[in-house]
Scaffold this motif. Structure first.
Motif, short mmCIF file in Angstrom:
data_model
loop_
_atom_site.label_atom_id
_atom_site.label_comp_id
_atom_site.label_asym_id
_atom_site.label_seq_id
_atom_site.Cartn_x
_atom_site.Cartn_y
_atom_site.Cartn_z
N GLY A 160 -12.53 25.00 -7.43
CA GLY A 160 -13.47 26.04 -7.82
C GLY A 160 -14.56 26.30 -6.81
O GLY A 160 -15.75 26.37 -7.17
N LEU A 161 -14.18 26.47 -5.56
CA LEU A 161 -15.11 26.79 -4.49
C LEU A 161 -14.60 28.02 -3.75
O LEU A 161 -13.38 28.14 -3.52
CB LEU A 161 -15.24 25.62 -3.51
N PRO A 162 -15.48 28.96 -3.38
CA PRO A 162 -15.03 30.21 -2.75
C PRO A 162 -14.18 29.99 -1.49
O PRO A 162 -13.27 30.78 -1.22
CB PRO A 162 -16.34 30.91 -2.41
N ARG A 163 -14.42 28.93 -0.75
CA ARG A 163 -13.66 28.71 0.49
C ARG A 163 -12.20 28.39 0.23
O ARG A 163 -11.39 28.42 1.15
CB ARG A 163 -14.31 27.59 1.30
N PHE A 164 -11.86 28.08 -1.02
CA PHE A 164 -10.47 27.79 -1.37
C PHE A 164 -9.81 28.95 -2.13
O PHE A 164 -8.67 28.82 -2.56
CB PHE A 164 -10.38 26.51 -2.21
N GLU A 165 -10.54 30.02 -2.29
CA GLU A 165 -9.99 31.14 -3.07
C GLU A 165 -8.85 31.82 -2.32
O GLU A 165 -8.93 32.09 -1.12
CB GLU A 165 -11.08 32.16 -3.37
N THR A 166 -7.78 32.11 -3.06
CA THR A 166 -6.66 32.87 -2.54
C THR A 166 -6.65 34.24 -3.21
O THR A 166 -7.34 34.47 -4.20
CB THR A 166 -5.32 32.17 -2.83
#
Length: 233
Positions: free
Chosen positions: A56-62
């Motif tokens: 749940g962190l933006p840097r891991f968003e796909t």
């Protein structure tokens, strides 16, 4: 069956879709979820491990996570209650930018559907003999790990998540090769005595139904094999 004054709802449940892994692309599930309000459903329970890994962190968003969350927000705006039960492949969602897409995020939820009182739990932490996995789970969801995922260089953080996914797949195979029925039954009898009729579990991917003192245990088949949203009520 004991009577309850809680509202009776039509509830849809999705367990273990593992999108981005064996569950494939997000679109087939989104098409199913879009039909729920038209079919009269009032509540959606996401029973964990919706993505192969959801940090749940933006840097891991796909792109697929972005589309999925947008669809949930639309469903919620249209009156569908949405509960997310954290699975073993879900990390830090309760404090994430996606939190507003859910009414609740936690380790369990309860509801009444068709006059039956359900307790929904993902199920990965029920085997108290699998100490290796339980230790891994506690560490992987800890605040120090969350801090590291927020602050490490992006490429390194992604490599660590990929490595953790592989380690999870290989963790203590002897405990994962067989469904821990005795541990599940013991847990169910304790929880059903709190005022539930059915313990609803995901995680194990294979459908099972067992009768125990106080009610029933129901293991749901993984969405990635059934391609089916479970309807209750």
């Amino acid at each position: 069956m004991a009577r309850t004054d809680r509202p009776d709802e039509r509830v849809a449940v999705v367990a273990d879709s593992h999108l981005g892994g064996p569950g494939g692309a997000v679109e087939p599930l989104l098409e199913q979820l879009a039909e729920l309000p038209k079919l009269g459903f009032e509540r959606l329970v996401l029973l964990g491990d919706i993505f192969q890994a959801w940090v749940g962190l933006p840097r891991f968003e796909t792109a697929e996570i972005s589309r999925f969350v947008a669809a949930l927000r639309d469903l919620k705006t249209n009156g569908l209650r949405i509960d997310y039960i954290e699975g073993n492949r879900d990390f830090f969602l309760a404090s994430s930018p996606y939190r507003d897409a859910f009414d609740t995020v936690g380790l369990e939820t309860s509801f009444v559907a068709g006059g039956v009182r359900y307790l929904a739990v993902h199920g990965d932490g029920l085997n108290d003999r699998d100490w290796q996995y339980r230790a891994w789970r506690a560490l992987s969801k800890s605040r120090p790990v969350e801090f590291a995922m927020r602050t490490l260089p992006r490429k390194l953080a992604h490599r660590l998540v990929a490595s953790a996914d592989q380690k999870l797949a290989n963790t203590n195979f002897k405990h994962r090769a067989k469904i821990p029925e005795a541990a599940i039954r013991a847990y169910a009898e304790k929880r059903l005595a709190e005022g539930h009729d059915v313990l609803l579990l995901g995680h194990f991917h294979e459908p099972r139904t067992w009768q125990v003192q106080g009610g029933e245990i129901r293991l749901l088949e993984a969405w990635f094999t059934s391609r089916r949203v479970e309807w209750l009520g």
